[in-house]
Design a protein around this motif. Structure first.
Motif, PDB file in Angstrom:
ATOM      1  N   ARG A  97       0.364   7.141  16.423  1.00 27.58           N
ATOM      2  CA  ARG A  97       0.846   7.502  15.099  1.00 27.58           C
ATOM      3  C   ARG A  97       0.392   6.480  14.063  1.00 27.58           C
ATOM      4  O   ARG A  97      -0.006   6.843  12.949  1.00 27.58           O
ATOM      5  CB  ARG A  97       2.373   7.598  15.116  1.00 27.58           C
ATOM      6  N   LEU A  98       0.435   5.207  14.408  1.00 27.77           N
ATOM      7  CA  LEU A  98      -0.041   4.175  13.497  1.00 27.77           C
ATOM      8  C   LEU A  98      -1.533   4.318  13.227  1.00 27.77           C
ATOM      9  O   LEU A  98      -1.986   4.193  12.086  1.00 27.77           O
ATOM     10  CB  LEU A  98       0.283   2.793  14.061  1.00 27.77           C
ATOM     11  N   ILE A  99      -2.318   4.614  14.268  1.00 27.37           N
ATOM     12  CA  ILE A  99      -3.759   4.798  14.083  1.00 27.37           C
ATOM     13  C   ILE A  99      -4.050   5.984  13.171  1.00 27.37           C
ATOM     14  O   ILE A  99      -4.881   5.901  12.256  1.00 27.37           O
ATOM     15  CB  ILE A  99      -4.452   4.958  15.451  1.00 27.37           C
ATOM     16  N   LEU A 100      -3.363   7.104  13.381  1.00 30.37           N
ATOM     17  CA  LEU A 100      -3.613   8.285  12.547  1.00 30.37           C
ATOM     18  C   LEU A 100      -3.199   8.033  11.104  1.00 30.37           C
ATOM     19  O   LEU A 100      -3.857   8.500  10.162  1.00 30.37           O
ATOM     20  CB  LEU A 100      -2.874   9.486  13.118  1.00 30.37           C
ATOM     21  N   ASN A 101      -2.123   7.291  10.898  1.00 29.26           N
ATOM     22  CA  ASN A 101      -1.727   6.965   9.531  1.00 29.26           C
ATOM     23  C   ASN A 101      -2.724   6.018   8.865  1.00 29.26           C
ATOM     24  O   ASN A 101      -2.980   6.122   7.663  1.00 29.26           O
ATOM     25  CB  ASN A 101      -0.322   6.363   9.518  1.00 29.26           C
ATOM     26  N   MET A 102      -3.281   5.111   9.633  1.00 28.08           N
ATOM     27  CA  MET A 102      -4.339   4.265   9.091  1.00 28.08           C
ATOM     28  C   MET A 102      -5.541   5.114   8.694  1.00 28.08           C
ATOM     29  O   MET A 102      -6.103   4.950   7.601  1.00 28.08           O
ATOM     30  CB  MET A 102      -4.748   3.206  10.123  1.00 28.08           C
ATOM     31  N   ALA A 112      -7.349   4.782   1.211  1.00 32.57           N
ATOM     32  CA  ALA A 112      -8.297   3.674   1.071  1.00 32.57           C
ATOM     33  C   ALA A 112      -9.467   3.779   2.039  1.00 32.57           C
ATOM     34  O   ALA A 112     -10.445   3.031   1.910  1.00 32.57           O
ATOM     35  CB  ALA A 112      -7.585   2.339   1.279  1.00 32.57           C
ATOM     36  N   LEU A 113      -9.375   4.704   3.008  1.00 32.58           N
ATOM     37  CA  LEU A 113     -10.435   4.888   4.003  1.00 32.58           C
ATOM     38  C   LEU A 113     -10.984   6.304   3.887  1.00 32.58           C
ATOM     39  O   LEU A 113     -10.647   7.189   4.684  1.00 32.58           O
ATOM     40  CB  LEU A 113      -9.905   4.633   5.411  1.00 32.58           C
ATOM     41  N   PRO A 114     -11.840   6.588   2.917  1.00 27.83           N
ATOM     42  CA  PRO A 114     -12.365   7.936   2.726  1.00 27.83           C
ATOM     43  C   PRO A 114     -13.394   8.300   3.795  1.00 27.83           C
ATOM     44  O   PRO A 114     -13.980   7.404   4.425  1.00 27.83           O
ATOM     45  CB  PRO A 114     -13.022   7.866   1.344  1.00 27.83           C
ATOM     46  N   PRO A 115     -13.648   9.582   4.009  1.00 23.27           N
ATOM     47  CA  PRO A 115     -14.701   9.983   4.949  1.00 23.27           C
ATOM     48  C   PRO A 115     -16.042   9.367   4.550  1.00 23.27           C
ATOM     49  O   PRO A 115     -16.366   9.259   3.358  1.00 23.27           O
ATOM     50  CB  PRO A 115     -14.746  11.508   4.804  1.00 23.27           C
ATOM     51  N   GLY A 116     -16.791   8.943   5.552  1.00 30.27           N
ATOM     52  CA  GLY A 116     -18.103   8.384   5.301  1.00 30.27           C
ATOM     53  C   GLY A 116     -18.106   6.894   5.002  1.00 30.27           C
ATOM     54  O   GLY A 116     -19.182   6.295   4.884  1.00 30.27           O
ATOM     55  N   LEU A 117     -16.921   6.283   4.900  1.00 33.93           N
ATOM     56  CA  LEU A 117     -16.866   4.840   4.630  1.00 33.93           C
ATOM     57  C   LEU A 117     -17.477   4.081   5.808  1.00 33.93           C
ATOM     58  O   LEU A 117     -17.051   4.247   6.945  1.00 33.93           O
ATOM     59  CB  LEU A 117     -15.424   4.399   4.409  1.00 33.93           C
ATOM     60  N   PRO A 118     -18.471   3.219   5.572  1.00 30.01           N
ATOM     61  CA  PRO A 118     -19.084   2.479   6.679  1.00 30.01           C
ATOM     62  C   PRO A 118     -18.064   1.576   7.376  1.00 30.01           C
ATOM     63  O   PRO A 118     -17.110   1.089   6.760  1.00 30.01           O
ATOM     64  CB  PRO A 118     -20.171   1.651   5.986  1.00 30.01           C
ATOM     65  N   PRO A 125      -6.824  -4.550   7.153  1.00 30.01           N
ATOM     66  CA  PRO A 125      -5.587  -5.348   7.172  1.00 30.01           C
ATOM     67  C   PRO A 125      -4.563  -4.877   6.135  1.00 30.01           C
ATOM     68  O   PRO A 125      -3.369  -4.756   6.444  1.00 30.01           O
ATOM     69  CB  PRO A 125      -6.090  -6.770   6.898  1.00 30.01           C
ATOM     70  N   ALA A 126      -5.009  -4.598   4.916  1.00 28.70           N
ATOM     71  CA  ALA A 126      -4.079  -4.120   3.887  1.00 28.70           C
ATOM     72  C   ALA A 126      -3.579  -2.723   4.205  1.00 28.70           C
ATOM     73  O   ALA A 126      -2.395  -2.409   3.999  1.00 28.70           O
ATOM     74  CB  ALA A 126      -4.758  -4.142   2.518  1.00 28.70           C
ATOM     75  N   VAL A 127      -4.460  -1.866   4.718  1.00 26.90           N
ATOM     76  CA  VAL A 127      -4.059  -0.505   5.110  1.00 26.90           C
ATOM     77  C   VAL A 127      -2.979  -0.567   6.185  1.00 26.90           C
ATOM     78  O   VAL A 127      -1.967   0.144   6.125  1.00 26.90           O
ATOM     79  CB  VAL A 127      -5.277   0.293   5.598  1.00 26.90           C
ATOM     80  N   LEU A 128      -3.184  -1.418   7.168  1.00 24.08           N
ATOM     81  CA  LEU A 128      -2.227  -1.524   8.266  1.00 24.08           C
ATOM     82  C   LEU A 128      -0.860  -1.967   7.764  1.00 24.08           C
ATOM     83  O   LEU A 128       0.176  -1.465   8.230  1.00 24.08           O
ATOM     84  CB  LEU A 128      -2.744  -2.481   9.335  1.00 24.08           C
ATOM     85  N   GLN A 129      -0.818  -2.883   6.826  1.00 28.90           N
ATOM     86  CA  GLN A 129       0.483  -3.329   6.318  1.00 28.90           C
ATOM     87  C   GLN A 129       1.211  -2.202   5.594  1.00 28.90           C
ATOM     88  O   GLN A 129       2.432  -2.045   5.734  1.00 28.90           O
ATOM     89  CB  GLN A 129       0.297  -4.542   5.394  1.00 28.90           C
ATOM     90  N   ARG A 130       0.487  -1.389   4.829  1.00 27.93           N
ATOM     91  CA  ARG A 130       1.114  -0.226   4.187  1.00 27.93           C
ATOM     92  C   ARG A 130       1.630   0.750   5.230  1.00 27.93           C
ATOM     93  O   ARG A 130       2.727   1.310   5.105  1.00 27.93           O
ATOM     94  CB  ARG A 130       0.110   0.463   3.267  1.00 27.93           C
ATOM     95  N   VAL A 131       0.820   0.973   6.255  1.00 24.22           N
ATOM     96  CA  VAL A 131       1.189   1.925   7.306  1.00 24.22           C
ATOM     97  C   VAL A 131       2.411   1.426   8.063  1.00 24.22           C
ATOM     98  O   VAL A 131       3.332   2.202   8.373  1.00 24.22           O
ATOM     99  CB  VAL A 131       0.000   2.171   8.242  1.00 24.22           C
ATOM    100  N   ARG A 132       2.456   0.149   8.370  1.00 20.72           N
ATOM    101  CA  ARG A 132       3.626  -0.391   9.069  1.00 20.72           C
ATOM    102  C   ARG A 132       4.903  -0.155   8.261  1.00 20.72           C
ATOM    103  O   ARG A 132       5.925   0.231   8.807  1.00 20.72           O
ATOM    104  CB  ARG A 132       3.448  -1.879   9.339  1.00 20.72           C
ATOM    105  N   ARG A 133       4.835  -0.389   6.956  1.00 18.89           N
ATOM    106  CA  ARG A 133       6.017  -0.186   6.126  1.00 18.89           C
ATOM    107  C   ARG A 133       6.420   1.279   6.101  1.00 18.89           C
ATOM    108  O   ARG A 133       7.617   1.613   6.144  1.00 18.89           O
ATOM    109  CB  ARG A 133       5.763  -0.693   4.702  1.00 18.89           C
ATOM    110  N   ALA A 134       5.426   2.177   6.053  1.00 20.84           N
ATOM    111  CA  ALA A 134       5.733   3.608   5.982  1.00 20.84           C
ATOM    112  C   ALA A 134       6.277   4.137   7.298  1.00 20.84           C
ATOM    113  O   ALA A 134       7.216   4.956   7.323  1.00 20.84           O
ATOM    114  CB  ALA A 134       4.471   4.389   5.598  1.00 20.84           C
ATOM    115  N   VAL A 135       5.728   3.677   8.413  1.00 20.94           N
ATOM    116  CA  VAL A 135       6.091   4.211   9.724  1.00 20.94           C
ATOM    117  C   VAL A 135       7.285   3.478  10.315  1.00 20.94           C
ATOM    118  O   VAL A 135       8.174   4.087  10.927  1.00 20.94           O
ATOM    119  CB  VAL A 135       4.883   4.142  10.691  1.00 20.94           C
ATOM    120  N   GLU A 136       7.316   2.153  10.132  1.00 21.18           N
ATOM    121  CA  GLU A 136       8.311   1.338  10.826  1.00 21.18           C
ATOM    122  C   GLU A 136       9.401   0.799   9.924  1.00 21.18           C
ATOM    123  O   GLU A 136      10.385   0.240  10.401  1.00 21.18           O
ATOM    124  CB  GLU A 136       7.606   0.159  11.512  1.00 21.18           C
ATOM    125  N   GLY A 137       9.219   0.943   8.612  1.00 17.91           N
ATOM    126  CA  GLY A 137      10.216   0.422   7.687  1.00 17.91           C
ATOM    127  C   GLY A 137       9.965  -1.036   7.376  1.00 17.91           C
ATOM    128  O   GLY A 137       9.100  -1.690   7.966  1.00 17.91           O
TER     129      GLY A 137
END
Length: 240
Positions: free
Chosen positions: A202-207, A212-218, A227-239
């Motif tokens: 679930r964390l991977i799919l939310n990342m 911030a990660l559009p299709p085609g991004l190298p 790192p910034a995406v993961l912190q947003r995802v952690r807050r959204a998924v885990e509180g």
């Protein structure tokens, strides 16, 4: 525009306040292995896109069509899983449509005896297409995003296989197309016995579906943003 075709063969929810036991490094490694890896590297080598080293996901709404060749019970389970996805994956716009012409993701529910025929006729459109695995998903994508996916789920060989196929192939058809045996917490590991949408995945799919990660991004550019995406995802998924 280069189009790449990937073929992969093969609901539990924790409280929002429960912090996962996974480190940031584990989750970023899992993301890289599933999103940028490929089980079928030779296909990518022929296209010059070794490793498909760019983000692969749907750029817009995902419209599912369920083609049921088994029982009404099987269809209800697939329908329930699909309708749960928007609540589990921020940034995903998923819905079920009544007409195949309106879909960009078709889920074929089949009996084992119909598996090979469905893969060849309905997914590839070729009578000599190779048939791999106990279930499978095929994704057609380019740097613009995934154009369409087709998952074939076998429903008459026990609930465990059906559930695993349903979760793994539908989730992989959304973008994390690689399996990796080192991912011991993930359903994206052919050696695991998981049958549900786990916290790690679930964390991977939310990342993946973070804007911030559009299709085609190298991959190199994604690495700087993760790192910034993961912190947003952690807050959204885990509180907090």
């Amino acid at each position: 525009m280069r189009i790449v075709v990937i073929v992969l063969a093969v609901l539990c929810t924790l409280p929002a306040s429960a912090r996962s036991p996974f480190s940031d490094a584990q989750l970023i490694d899992g993301f890289n292995r599933t999103v940028f890896g490929s089980e079928y590297a030779t296909i990518l080598q022929r296209t010059g896109l070794v490793g498909a080293n760019y983000v692969r996901k749907f750029a817009g709404p995902v419209r599912f069509y369920i083609k049921n060749g088994h029982t009404a019970v099987s269809e209800r389970k697939v329908r329930a899983f699909i309708t749960s996805l928007n609540g589990h994956i921020e940034g995903l716009d998923a819905d079920i449509v009544a007409l195949p012409s309106r879909a960009n993701f078709t889920v074929h529910i089949v009996r084992r005896r119909d598996y090979a025929r469905t893969v060849r006729r309905d997914v590839f459109g070729r009578s000599n297409a190779p048939v791999r695995g106990r279930c499978m998903v095929r994704a057609v994508f380019s740097r613009a995003g995934i154009a369409r996916s087709d998952a074939v789920i076998v429903a008459d060989e026990g609930l465990d296989l059906f559930s695993r196929c349903m979760v793994e192939e539908i989730l992989q058809g959304l973008g994390p197309l690689n399996d990796d045996r080192t991912l011991k917490h993930s359903i994206f590991n052919d050696e695991s016995r998981f049958t549900d949408f786990r916290r790690f995945d679930r964390l991977i799919l939310n990342m993946l579906y973070d804007p911030a990660l559009p299709p085609g991004l190298p991959q190199a550019d994604a690495a700087r943003r993760l790192p910034a995406v993961l912190q947003r995802v952690r807050r959204a998924v885990e509180g907090p």
